[in-house]
Design an enzyme around this catalytic site. Structure first.
Site, short mmCIF file in Angstrom:
data_model
loop_
_atom_site.label_atom_id
_atom_site.label_comp_id
_atom_site.label_asym_id
_atom_site.label_seq_id
_atom_site.Cartn_x
_atom_site.Cartn_y
_atom_site.Cartn_z
CD GLU A 150 6.33 -9.01 -6.92
OE1 GLU A 150 5.29 -8.80 -6.20
OE2 GLU A 150 6.90 -8.78 -7.94
NE ARG A 196 -6.11 -1.69 -3.54
CZ ARG A 196 -5.59 -1.40 -2.34
NH1 ARG A 196 -4.86 -2.05 -1.74
NH2 ARG A 196 -5.63 -0.28 -2.17
CG HIS A 241 2.63 -7.55 -8.18
ND1 HIS A 241 3.13 -7.16 -6.74
CD2 HIS A 241 1.41 -7.06 -8.22
CE1 HIS A 241 2.39 -6.33 -6.15
NE2 HIS A 241 1.40 -6.20 -7.08
CD GLU A 277 -2.27 2.24 0.85
OE1 GLU A 277 -2.65 2.40 -0.35
OE2 GLU A 277 -1.59 3.04 1.30
CB SER A 278 1.57 3.77 -2.59
OG SER A 278 0.44 4.34 -2.70
CB CYS A 288 2.24 -2.96 -7.49
SG CYS A 288 0.42 -2.67 -7.24
NE ARG A 328 -3.14 6.19 -3.97
CZ ARG A 328 -4.38 6.28 -3.56
NH1 ARG A 328 -5.14 6.90 -4.09
NH2 ARG A 328 -4.51 5.26 -2.35
#
Length: 203
Positions: free
Chosen positions: A179, A142, A177, A52-53, A83, A112
């Protein structure tokens, strides 16, 4: 030139830290969690993970790592954001949350949660410049997208007309993502960026 594996940190304040540590190790880097300025000082490059930025931003300030991180990015330390990490590397965010700060480093404007909420998460095959072979499977959760980039920012991938991967100098960012898929080619691209940045110091 040194052939020792580069030491790459993962900003371990919030988000999917473990998955990045595993992916970096698979791409022949020495991977370490980074929470504090003294840990940041010991790495050759840094990954800012998804999460969550706004939370990552506030924790970075709280742990005293935001200003040292900005300084190292300005000085050319390679950095890769996925992200929420992409949002952290943007010079400008559309509709930022109150108190939300960024590290900056990429001349781009990011929106966002542009691809929708958690239940609208999806995967898509992406052709990513600099990643050879088959398309990269991008996991979007998201996810943000890039509204626009400056002249010095290279677009590496798009999805349905929206920019989802960019690079500016030693800074790399993806909306998705890599990863989470077991495909470590994007991390290998970043490890190569870190090696190339280290090379002149090792001559």
């Amino acid at each position: 030139m040194s052939h020792a594996a580069p030491v790459i940190g993962v900003l371990a304040l919030q988000g999917d830290v473990r998955e990045h540590l595993i992916a970096l190790a698979a791409a022949d880097a020495v991977a370490r969690p980074v929470r504090r300025p003294e840990e940041l000082a010991e790495v050759d490059g840094l990954v800012i993970p998804g999460g969550e930025s706004t939370t990552i931003s506030k924790l970075a300030v709280l742990f005293g790592v935001m200003e040292p991180l900005r300084a190292r990015v300005r000085d050319g330390m390679p950095v890769y954001g996925t992200c929420a990490g992409m949002i952290m590397l943007a010079d400008k965010i559309l509709d930022p949350r109150s108190g939300q700060e960024t590290v900056g480093g990429i001349d781009m404007i990011v929106r966002r949660n542009a691809f929708g909420r958690q239940n609208e998460s999806f995967e898509a095959a992406l052709d990513v410049d600099g990643v050879p072979g088959d398309p990269v499977e991008g996991v979007f959760i998201r996810a943000p997208w890039v509204e626009s980039v400056g002249a010095g920012t290279e677009v590496l991938a798009e999805h349905e007309g929206h920019i989802v991967a960019v690079r500016q100098g030693n800074a790399l960012a993806t909306s998705f993502h890599p990863e989470l898929t077991g495909d470590h080619r994007v991390h290998a691209l970043f490890v190569d960026m870190v090696r190339a940045n280290r090379a002149p110091e090792s001559l």
